[in-house]
Every structure is written in C-alpha cells, then in structure tokens.
Design an enzyme around this catalytic site. Sequence first.
Site, PDB file in Angstrom:
ATOM      1  N   SER A   5      -1.395  25.752  19.944  1.00 27.29           N
ATOM      2  CA  SER A   5      -0.162  25.320  19.277  1.00 27.29           C
ATOM      3  C   SER A   5       0.873  24.865  20.302  1.00 27.29           C
ATOM      4  CB  SER A   5       0.395  26.454  18.418  1.00 27.29           C
ATOM      5  OG  SER A   5       0.537  27.626  19.178  1.00 27.29           O
ATOM      6  N   LYS A  19       8.198  28.304  13.247  1.00 34.46           N
ATOM      7  CA  LYS A  19       8.115  28.591  14.680  1.00 34.46           C
ATOM      8  C   LYS A  19       9.135  29.676  15.009  1.00 34.46           C
ATOM      9  CE  LYS A  19       5.274  25.259  16.126  1.00 34.46           C
ATOM     10  NZ  LYS A  19       4.066  25.477  16.931  1.00 34.46           N
ATOM     11  N   LYS A  70      -2.243  40.251  19.868  1.00 36.94           N
ATOM     12  CA  LYS A  70      -2.128  38.826  19.556  1.00 36.94           C
ATOM     13  C   LYS A  70      -1.240  38.152  20.606  1.00 36.94           C
ATOM     14  CE  LYS A  70      -2.491  34.959  17.330  1.00 36.94           C
ATOM     15  NZ  LYS A  70      -1.583  34.360  16.383  1.00 36.94           N
ATOM     16  N   ASN A 124       3.775  33.476  15.310  1.00 34.97           N
ATOM     17  CA  ASN A 124       3.358  33.756  16.689  1.00 34.97           C
ATOM     18  C   ASN A 124       4.503  34.431  17.430  1.00 34.97           C
ATOM     19  OD1 ASN A 124       0.736  32.788  16.943  1.00 34.97           O
ATOM     20  ND2 ASN A 124       1.346  30.796  17.767  1.00 34.97           N
ATOM     21  N   ASN A 141      -1.807  29.901  25.685  1.00 41.01           N
ATOM     22  CA  ASN A 141      -0.920  28.803  25.259  1.00 41.01           C
ATOM     23  C   ASN A 141      -0.260  28.026  26.397  1.00 41.01           C
ATOM     24  OD1 ASN A 141      -1.644  30.187  22.919  1.00 41.01           O
ATOM     25  ND2 ASN A 141       0.239  29.649  21.880  1.00 41.01           N
ATOM     26  N   GLY A 170       4.474  24.347   7.361  1.00 39.49           N
ATOM     27  CA  GLY A 170       3.542  23.766   8.330  1.00 39.49           C
ATOM     28  C   GLY A 170       2.128  24.052   7.840  1.00 39.49           C
TER      29      GLY A 170
HETATM   30  O1  PAF Z   1      -1.254  29.487  19.145  1.00 39.39           O
HETATM   31  C1  PAF Z   1      -2.442  29.167  19.086  1.00 39.39           C
HETATM   32  O2  PAF Z   1      -2.857  28.036  19.344  1.00 39.39           O
HETATM   33  C2  PAF Z   1      -3.439  30.207  18.572  1.00 39.39           C
HETATM   34  O3  PAF Z   1      -2.755  31.410  18.330  1.00 39.39           O
HETATM   35  C3  PAF Z   1      -4.655  30.442  19.497  1.00 39.39           C
HETATM   36  C4  PAF Z   1      -5.320  31.739  19.084  1.00 39.39           C
HETATM   37  C5  PAF Z   1      -4.263  30.504  20.954  1.00 39.39           C
HETATM   38  C6  PAF Z   1      -5.712  29.402  19.237  1.00 39.39           C
HETATM   39  O4  PAF Z   1      -5.378  28.113  19.575  1.00 39.39           O
END
Ligand code: PAF
Length: 318
Positions: free
Chosen positions: A259, A80, A189, A107, A197, A10
């Site tokens: 995202s 993902k 994070k 993430n 999100n 990606g």
């Molecule tokens: O997942 C995301 O979009 C990013 O980690 C963040 C920091 C929220 C920025 O769009």
Amino acid sequence: MMRVMVVGAGAMGCLFGARFAAAGAPVLLLDVDAVHVEAIRSRGLRLVELNGEEKTVRLDAVCEPAVWDAPADLVLVMVKSYATKQALRLVHPESIAPHTVFLSLQNGMGNGEILAELVGAHRVLVGVTAQGATKVAPGVVRHGGVGPTSFGSLSGNEPAGVSSLLQLFAAAGLEASYRHDIRNLLWQKLCVNVGINAVTALCGIDNGRVAALDPARKLCEAAVMEAVTVARAEGAVLPDDMVDRVLSVAQATASNRSSMRQDVENFRPTEIDAINGVVVRYALRHGLTAPVNWTLTQLVKIRELTYGDGKHKAEPSG
Ligand code: PAF
C-alpha cells in the site's frame, strides 16, 4: 441485521461494505472521492470475487455528512491512518446513537486512540484483517485475498454489540473473531508493515523481493527487530520468529505492490507516521532508539516532500 456506515470507501471499505450489503445489512459508504461515490450511486458497487464471479451491490454512498434514516449500529473506519480525524467529520452526529460501535481495521498503530478521543474508548474496537482488495476503477473493486479478521476492545471491556458484529461477518461469509489479546495482533501486523512497506516504497519493488534480495531482506529484518524490541517494551507478547513471519508474508504476497509503494507511486501521502514512525516515537518512551526505522521514516518523508520534482525538472526552463 446491523446498520453499517463505512468511513472510507477505498478497496477494503468497499469489500466489507459490499459483502455486508449483499448479506442484507443496510450499508452507507462515506468517501470524499466524488467520482467513485457517484459511480456507486448510479451503477451500484461492482465486486469482482476471487473466483472471477462479479456481483453488483446496491448501497447508499455519500461524500458529505448526511443524516441517515436511522442511526448506525456500526461505524467501520477504513480510511488511511493520517485521515482518521478528518474522515470522522463525514459522520453526521444524528446518524450515530449511544450504542453505536466504531471498528477500525486500518493499517498502523494509534488509530483506535484517535477514535477514542473523538467518540469515547468504551465503544471503540480495533482490529486487523488479512483480507485483500484492489480498487480497479470508480465503483469497481476486486477481492484479492481471503484471510481472517480479528478485533478486540481498546478499553479492555467488551462493548455490547460484539455478538451482532460477529453474526454480521458470518452472514457476509467473512471469517472473524473477537480477541482479548488484540494488542498483540496489532503489533504483529505492525511488524509486517514495518518490514515490508517502506522498503518496497523506497526501492520500487514487489513484496516478494523483500525476501528474495539480500540487502532488502537485511533492511527488513533490522527494522522488524527494532519494532519487536519496542513492542515488548510496550508489554506486547510477540512470537520469537517474528522476522521469519514477516518474510513469509512478503513471500505469500510476492507480486503485491504494498500500500505504501502504491501511495508513493501515485504521489499520495503515506502512512509512514503510523507505521515506522510509531516505532521511533514509542522507542523514545522507553529510553530506546530505533535508528533503522528513523532512517526509513525520514527517507519516505523526503519522497513525500519531493513528489513531482523529477517531472518539474524535465520541463523546459525559461
Ligand atoms: O500494506 C500492505 O500493503 C499490506 O498490509 C501488506 C501485508 C504489506 C501486503 O502488501
């Protein structure tokens, strides 16, 4: 120079892969998107840098398990969170060696544990990155933001190869550090993703509006406060101003589509289970509840289950 396999080509996988290859590392990208892979194989990977400079990087890309000419030193996992187990099937067993290190910069929480089950915790590194990138077209990626990358060991023991890994990042012009307190950074994070999100995905708003719109900000704050409580119950050390930090990220990335919002708008599965869902599950382990994150999780799941319903209803019946 380390030989690098990137699982998940990606935007972010391509950014790291292209920078490592441009620095002279042999790089193999693995991805299931046959059109994207074919574009990279035939025309090279085009990387548009922040200053508008464009470079085309030649590297290998495949969409099925292939034996590389020598084993990888590093497998960088960038898929993902829900696809980790399946994506690892793309890595041919003969392309890894006992010394191969696996680094997840995905993430969400729990990716390292999934990797550990598959390859052994002793060689798993987990981390966070503040780099940003967007896939513009098959084979074309735009570097969208610069920031540090931090990683550390899942088991607590530093695997051999960390200094070569830091050298690789430095050669690629990417700031990186090895951290013994990586779990704290993963939770920080996670708080950012917990607060931004789902709210942006459900409301269809840019990140900046999470801080700017009173009800969105309140929802974000409540979700993050629950995550902080759960993180502390898990033993993580988080700053007292975590909520303000999340709102600062929302402001700093004001015009970004998160995202998860991109996933929802493109009818793709989301990472909700590895983000807000984690807060709910880990809360239970400590006899806590996380009702705001539970509600956000259910709402996103309803969206996932009803993708395309509107389109379907608009079609003439009979
Ligand atoms: O997942 C995301 O979009 C990013 O980690 C963040 C920091 C929220 C920025 O769009």
